[in-house]
Design a protein around this motif. Structure first.
Motif, PDB file in Angstrom:
ATOM      1  N   ARG A 174      -5.157 -72.861  -5.636  1.00 59.86           N
ATOM      2  CA  ARG A 174      -6.289 -72.914  -4.781  1.00 59.86           C
ATOM      3  C   ARG A 174      -7.039 -71.509  -4.522  1.00 59.86           C
ATOM      4  O   ARG A 174      -6.421 -70.935  -3.828  1.00 59.86           O
ATOM      5  CB  ARG A 174      -5.814 -73.695  -3.432  1.00 59.86           C
ATOM      6  CG  ARG A 174      -5.174 -75.065  -3.648  1.00 59.86           C
ATOM      7  CD  ARG A 174      -5.158 -75.803  -2.434  1.00 59.86           C
ATOM      8  NE  ARG A 174      -4.604 -77.058  -2.436  1.00 59.86           N
ATOM      9  CZ  ARG A 174      -4.605 -77.849  -1.306  1.00 59.86           C
ATOM     10  NH1 ARG A 174      -4.925 -77.626  -0.081  1.00 59.86           N
ATOM     11  NH2 ARG A 174      -4.100 -79.132  -1.519  1.00 59.86           N
ATOM     12  N   ASP A 191      -6.308 -77.902   6.052  1.00 59.27           N
ATOM     13  CA  ASP A 191      -5.081 -78.532   5.581  1.00 59.27           C
ATOM     14  C   ASP A 191      -3.788 -78.180   6.006  1.00 59.27           C
ATOM     15  O   ASP A 191      -3.857 -77.057   6.488  1.00 59.27           O
ATOM     16  CB  ASP A 191      -5.227 -78.365   4.111  1.00 59.27           C
ATOM     17  CG  ASP A 191      -6.538 -79.110   3.325  1.00 59.27           C
ATOM     18  OD1 ASP A 191      -6.855 -80.109   4.112  1.00 59.27           O
ATOM     19  OD2 ASP A 191      -7.104 -78.324   2.462  1.00 59.27           O
ATOM     20  N   THR A 192      -2.686 -78.872   5.738  1.00 61.08           N
ATOM     21  CA  THR A 192      -1.495 -78.513   5.809  1.00 61.08           C
ATOM     22  C   THR A 192      -0.592 -78.675   4.787  1.00 61.08           C
ATOM     23  O   THR A 192      -0.574 -79.890   4.171  1.00 61.08           O
ATOM     24  CB  THR A 192      -0.714 -78.888   7.234  1.00 61.08           C
ATOM     25  OG1 THR A 192      -1.529 -78.872   8.625  1.00 61.08           O
ATOM     26  CG2 THR A 192       0.480 -78.886   7.559  1.00 61.08           C
ATOM     27  N   LEU A 193       0.056 -77.649   4.262  1.00 63.19           N
ATOM     28  CA  LEU A 193       0.801 -77.882   2.988  1.00 63.19           C
ATOM     29  C   LEU A 193       2.396 -77.915   3.293  1.00 63.19           C
ATOM     30  O   LEU A 193       2.732 -76.849   4.104  1.00 63.19           O
ATOM     31  CB  LEU A 193       0.425 -76.835   1.781  1.00 63.19           C
ATOM     32  CG  LEU A 193      -1.103 -76.536   1.800  1.00 63.19           C
ATOM     33  CD1 LEU A 193      -1.244 -75.465   0.849  1.00 63.19           C
ATOM     34  CD2 LEU A 193      -1.698 -77.924   1.061  1.00 63.19           C
ATOM     35  N   THR A 240      -3.979 -73.987   6.517  1.00 60.58           N
ATOM     36  CA  THR A 240      -5.161 -73.252   6.133  1.00 60.58           C
ATOM     37  C   THR A 240      -6.179 -73.361   7.294  1.00 60.58           C
ATOM     38  O   THR A 240      -6.245 -74.257   7.998  1.00 60.58           O
ATOM     39  CB  THR A 240      -5.453 -73.696   4.828  1.00 60.58           C
ATOM     40  OG1 THR A 240      -6.198 -75.107   4.884  1.00 60.58           O
ATOM     41  CG2 THR A 240      -4.448 -73.930   3.758  1.00 60.58           C
ATOM     42  N   ALA A 253       6.155 -77.027   1.996  1.00 59.13           N
ATOM     43  CA  ALA A 253       6.826 -76.430   1.100  1.00 59.13           C
ATOM     44  C   ALA A 253       8.314 -76.052   1.482  1.00 59.13           C
ATOM     45  O   ALA A 253       8.435 -75.928   2.572  1.00 59.13           O
ATOM     46  CB  ALA A 253       6.200 -75.046   0.847  1.00 59.13           C
TER      47      ALA A 253
END
Length: 290
Positions: A17, A40-42, A36, A44
């Protein structure tokens, strides 16, 4: 080099990205939640902070700077000497950037380089070979920070052949660091004052890791708490590209791969969780014996 990096990125079987800035990272169970600026929330299970050391220019705070009428800037924002033509300029620093910018400016402006220590030059070519080749061949690239601190006691400047000559011929001069700003200039250590138009700071960078502040992974100065690139505060968190992370070449393209190899094995073990079973097996007999 750009082509190499683009081709390498295309060869990876990963989602990339671009134009995506991380605002904050928080703990999320055994993993991390990466937020971000786009909203967005990623999620991991592991995180590598590889934002390096060159995205956060450091400007020191000096007495009187708040009332100085001239211009102050970091060399990260410097592009060409045209805006300084005919002006009295002080360049602060003792490394490559300071010398390179100062010599370039001195052709169109009156320039003094101010540094805390005298300049120390390395020749760019040694026995017909580039200095960086020698750093690799001699093993200097692999020296750890605690050895480097004993060998290198000052910032070194790579001389392509004209920098020392520029100072020797009087194109510009070097003086000890000034003590404070005045309203229209600076004050030198001997108490004398001089009117100057601009001060350019070549005073280095700090890690750009503020997005890890909510995680509690940084010290009070914003530096990561780590050992060789592995976080000392959070399992599953690692770093790449830090200056002197494990060696002289840690934050260079020719050296960062060694640090990547160093941190990825424990990260992979963390993601697989294989170490948990081993730890549990070792702890149970000890507890039963007690």
């Amino acid at each position: 080099m750009v082509t190499y990096l683009e081709n390498y990125a295309e060869s990876l079987d990963v989602e990339i990205r671009t134009n995506t800035r991380v605002r904050a990272v928080e703990s999320d169970g055994d993993g991390f939640a990466v937020h971000t600026t786009g909203g967005d929330t990623l999620a991991a299970p592991a995180l590598v902070a590889a934002s390096g050391s060159f995205a956060n220019p450091h400007l020191p705070t000096l007495p009187g700077s708040e009332t100085f009428a001239g211009t102050m800037a970091h060399v990260a924002d410097y592009r060409d000497p045209s805006e300084y033509q005919g002006k009295r300029v002080i360049v602060v620093g003792g490394g490559n950037s300071a010398v390179q910018v100062a010599v370039e400016l001195a052709r169109t402006a009156t320039v003094t380089l101010a540094s805390r220590q005298p300049l120390q030059f390395w020749e760019q070519r040694i026995n017909g070979l580039d200095l960086h080749h020698a750093l690799v061949e001699t093993g200097f690239d692999l020296l750890p920070p605690y050895w480097l601190a004993q060998l290198v006691t000052a910032t070194l400047v790579i001389d392509t052949g004209g920098y020392q000559q520029a100072f020797a011929t009087g194109l510009l001069d070097r003086r000890p660091m000034f003590t404070r700003f005045t309203d229209d200039g600076i004050e030198w250590p001997d108490g004398s004052r001089e009117q100057v138009d601009a001060v350019l700071f070549a005073t280095g960078y700090r890690p750009a890791l503020e997005y890890l502040r909510p995680l509690g992974a940084l010290d009070q100065t914003g530096a990561p708490l780590h050992a060789g690139g592995l976080s000392m505060t959070h399992m599953g968190l690692a770093y790449l590209g830090l200056e002197f992370q494990r060696s002289f070449s840690s934050n260079t393209l020719r050296g960062v791969h060694r640090d990547a190899d160093h941190v990825m094995a424990p990260l992979a073990a963390h993601i697989r969780g294989s170490w948990k079973a081993t730890a549990a097996h070792q702890v149970r007999p000890s507890m039963s014996a007690v």
